[in-house]
Structures are given as C-alpha cells and as structure tokens.
Design a protein around this motif. Structure first.
Motif: not given
Ligand code: SF4
Length: 73
Positions: A20-42
């Motif tokens: 799905s185009s709603a999900f993006d990966l960053d340049g390292r192949g990890r979910l782009a929405v990841r942020k340090p300490g974030l446990q859930q993305f909505v």
C-alpha cells in the motif's frame, strides 16, 4: 478510516510498503514513521479508496502489527 502500527511488534519486514502507498520505508528500509521512543503510530484519516490496499497490508504483515481503525465505528 485510519491505520495503527504497533511499533513494538513491527519487525520492519516492509511488506506493508510493498502492498500500500500509505506505508513508507526510509533509506535504511525501516518504517519511515519510526521515531525514538514511539511505540504506536496512528495515521491521519485516509480516503476510503485506500481501504482495500490497507486491508491487504494488514493481512500481509507477518508481525500482525497493523490494525485498521474505523473513525465512525
Ligand atoms: S509489514 Fe508489518 S512488520 Fe513489516 S514493516 Fe510493515 S508493519 Fe512492520
């Protein structure tokens, strides 16, 4: 409609981004929405036209980390 990702369960397999185009990966192949300490993305509210592909991503995720949320449920 929104989706939620449990970032503690997600193992960055990337299947969702290929589904799905709603999900993006960053340049390292990890979910782009990841942020340090974030446990859930909505996500922000999404158009109904994306429902089918997000449902596919829910089923494609090997970690069962994605939930589809109906705002009006
Ligand atoms: S498919 Fe699941 S485990 Fe893989 S990146 Fe997406 S949410 Fe994470």
């Amino acid at each position: 409609m929104r989706f939620a990702i449990d970032l503690r369960q997600c193992q960055d397999h990337g299947h969702c981004a290929f589904t799905s185009s709603a999900f993006d990966l960053d340049g390292r192949g990890r979910l782009a929405v990841r942020k340090p300490g974030l446990q859930q993305f909505v996500s922000e509210p999404l158009p109904a036209s994306l429902r089918d592909e997000i449902e596919e991503a829910v089923f494609a995720c090997p970690a069962q980390a994605i939930d589809l949320l109906d705002d009006d449920a």
